[in-house]
Design an enzyme around this catalytic site. Structure first.
Site, mmCIF file in Angstrom:
data_model
loop_
_atom_site.group_PDB
_atom_site.id
_atom_site.type_symbol
_atom_site.label_atom_id
_atom_site.label_comp_id
_atom_site.label_asym_id
_atom_site.label_seq_id
_atom_site.Cartn_x
_atom_site.Cartn_y
_atom_site.Cartn_z
ATOM 1 N N GLN A 176 33.991 -2.952 -12.412
ATOM 2 C CA GLN A 176 32.609 -3.401 -12.832
ATOM 3 C C GLN A 176 31.446 -2.532 -12.960
ATOM 4 O O GLN A 176 30.633 -2.528 -13.765
ATOM 5 C CB GLN A 176 32.315 -4.761 -12.100
ATOM 6 C CG GLN A 176 30.936 -5.398 -12.687
ATOM 7 C CD GLN A 176 30.069 -5.893 -11.502
ATOM 8 O OE1 GLN A 176 29.590 -5.104 -11.025
ATOM 9 N NE2 GLN A 176 29.887 -7.102 -11.092
ATOM 10 N N GLN B 2 20.126 -8.466 -12.111
ATOM 11 C CA GLN B 2 18.711 -7.671 -12.081
ATOM 12 C C GLN B 2 17.761 -8.051 -13.457
ATOM 13 O O GLN B 2 18.540 -8.057 -14.396
ATOM 14 C CB GLN B 2 18.945 -6.136 -12.087
ATOM 15 C CG GLN B 2 18.803 -5.469 -10.698
ATOM 16 C CD GLN B 2 19.001 -4.147 -10.581
ATOM 17 O OE1 GLN B 2 20.095 -3.813 -10.470
ATOM 18 N NE2 GLN B 2 17.957 -3.155 -10.532
ATOM 19 N N ARG C 80 25.655 -0.508 -3.046
ATOM 20 C CA ARG C 80 25.891 -0.537 -4.638
ATOM 21 C C ARG C 80 24.599 -0.103 -5.057
ATOM 22 O O ARG C 80 24.589 0.892 -6.124
ATOM 23 C CB ARG C 80 26.176 -1.913 -4.964
ATOM 24 C CG ARG C 80 26.425 -1.936 -6.515
ATOM 25 C CD ARG C 80 26.785 -3.466 -6.853
ATOM 26 N NE ARG C 80 27.374 -3.740 -7.885
ATOM 27 C CZ ARG C 80 26.618 -3.892 -8.946
ATOM 28 N NH1 ARG C 80 25.270 -4.179 -8.784
ATOM 29 N NH2 ARG C 80 26.972 -4.262 -10.350
ATOM 30 N N SER D 273 26.715 -9.105 -13.559
ATOM 31 C CA SER D 273 26.581 -7.785 -12.645
ATOM 32 C C SER D 273 26.501 -7.872 -11.386
ATOM 33 O O SER D 273 27.533 -8.483 -10.566
ATOM 34 C CB SER D 273 25.635 -7.054 -13.468
ATOM 35 O OG SER D 273 25.499 -5.670 -12.863
ATOM 36 N N HIS E 248 26.733 0.383 -15.628
ATOM 37 C CA HIS E 248 27.963 -0.173 -16.467
ATOM 38 C C HIS E 248 28.164 0.909 -17.596
ATOM 39 O O HIS E 248 28.465 0.635 -18.831
ATOM 40 C CB HIS E 248 27.649 -1.534 -17.146
ATOM 41 C CG HIS E 248 27.480 -2.521 -16.110
ATOM 42 N ND1 HIS E 248 28.519 -2.918 -15.272
ATOM 43 C CD2 HIS E 248 25.991 -3.140 -15.809
ATOM 44 C CE1 HIS E 248 27.885 -3.706 -14.337
ATOM 45 N NE2 HIS E 248 26.474 -4.057 -14.626
#
Length: 316
Positions: free
Chosen positions: A252, A10, A119, A94, A203
């Site tokens: 992750q 992103q 997600r 990511s 994260h």
């Protein structure tokens, strides 16, 4: 010449990305059509004609960036370049890890699109808007940034989210804790500490509800072992088993993206050129800061792809 293929995350999204490839190559058009069908919406219209604001929404940006990366892979394949025989490793930043896995055959494109929509929505919903934040600390190494995050927490969450190399570490957590981290970082010699315009604190452990949703989604999708080893974000080391990949993708969501170590691993293991597949050149810039000896190539256009295929053929 040995190649590692990397896939952006992103922040690399721009309106119009991938449109040139789709207009010139039926293989690229087919990827966008497959993503649109899997999501039950014209995501390609948002990518090519929407506003930057709409495209940047997490639930759109994640499958959109994957679609551009996989359209690029489809064009490479149409020109006779096979990932399994060309790449030594794949890795993604990511969400780019999902693009890397789709390129390596672990997921179908349709399943990847649905997983990334899930997600994106789960990460957005995990923390009420305004409660979380992220900031880039510039000019501190990873250990110093970790110490800053630890000191700033004060009973809240503040973690190192992305170790991007070149003295750039992103911290994530409760907004007040991240703001404290910015002040502490400056006091400890950081060149700059910048709050990032993101919609959620990615994260870090505040993303645990999203990790649980992804565990459920990944348990219900068919996965194959990748045709090329994946250098996993949370390990900075290669993995090749679908079961291991499933576990690491869940980790992750709340874990650190260890990009600096991942790049150093790939270069140390013999990848002399890191190829950025899809939108933008963000990862190429990071690679140059992390490993000055490594060559980079960013495949953003048909011209880029032709030059890369020519170089690979000339070297073989």
């Amino acid at each position: 010449m040995s190649y590692a293929f990397t896939f952006p995350g992103q922040g690399s999204q721009t309106v119009g990305m991938g449109q040139e490839l789709a207009s010139q190559f039926p293989e690229a058009r087919a990827v966008f059509a497959e993503v649109d069908e899997a999501l039950g919406q014209s995501l390609s219209k948002i990518i090519w004609e929407g506003s930057q604001e709409e495209l940047t929404l997490t639930a759109n940006a994640q499958p959109a960036l994957m679609a551009v990366s996989l359209a690029t892979i489809a064009v490479l394949k149409a020109k006779g370049l096979d990932l399994a025989t060309t790449a030594k490793f794949v890795a993604g930043h990511s969400l780019g890890e999902y693009s890397a896995l789709a390129a390596a055959g672990t997921f179908t494109i349709a399943d990847t699109a649905r997983l990334l929509r899930t997600r994106g929505e789960a990460m957005q919903a995990a923390v009420p808007v305004g409660e979380g934040a992220m900031a880039a600390l510039l000019g501190l190494d990873f250990d110093a940034a970790m110490q800053v995050a630890e000191e700033a927490a004060q009973g809240e969450i503040c973690q190192a989210a992305n170790d991007n190399g070149g003295g750039q570490v992103v911290v994530s957590g409760h907004k007040a804790a991240v703001e404290r981290a910015c002040e502490l970082a400056k006091a400890k010699g950081a060149r700059r500490a910048v709050m990032l315009p993101v919609s959620a604190p990615f994260h870090c452990t505040l993303m645990q509800p999203a990790a649980e949703k992804m565990a459920e989604a990944l348990a219900n999708v068919q996965m194959q072992d990748p045709c090329v080893p994946l250098v996993a974000n949370v390990l900075a080391a290669p993995i090749t088993s679908a079961d291991d990949i499933r576990t690491r993708l869940v980790e992750q969501v709340t874990g650190t993206v260890r990009w600096r170590e991942s790049v150093s691993y790939m270069v140390g293991a013999g990848a002399s050129t890191l190829v950025e597949v899809g939108a933008g050149k963000v990862l190429s810039g990071m690679v140059r800061r992390i490993e000055k000896s490594a060559a980079t190539a960013a495949l953003n256009s048909a011209e880029d792809i032709d030059a890369f295929v020519e170089a690979v053929n000339a070297a073989s």
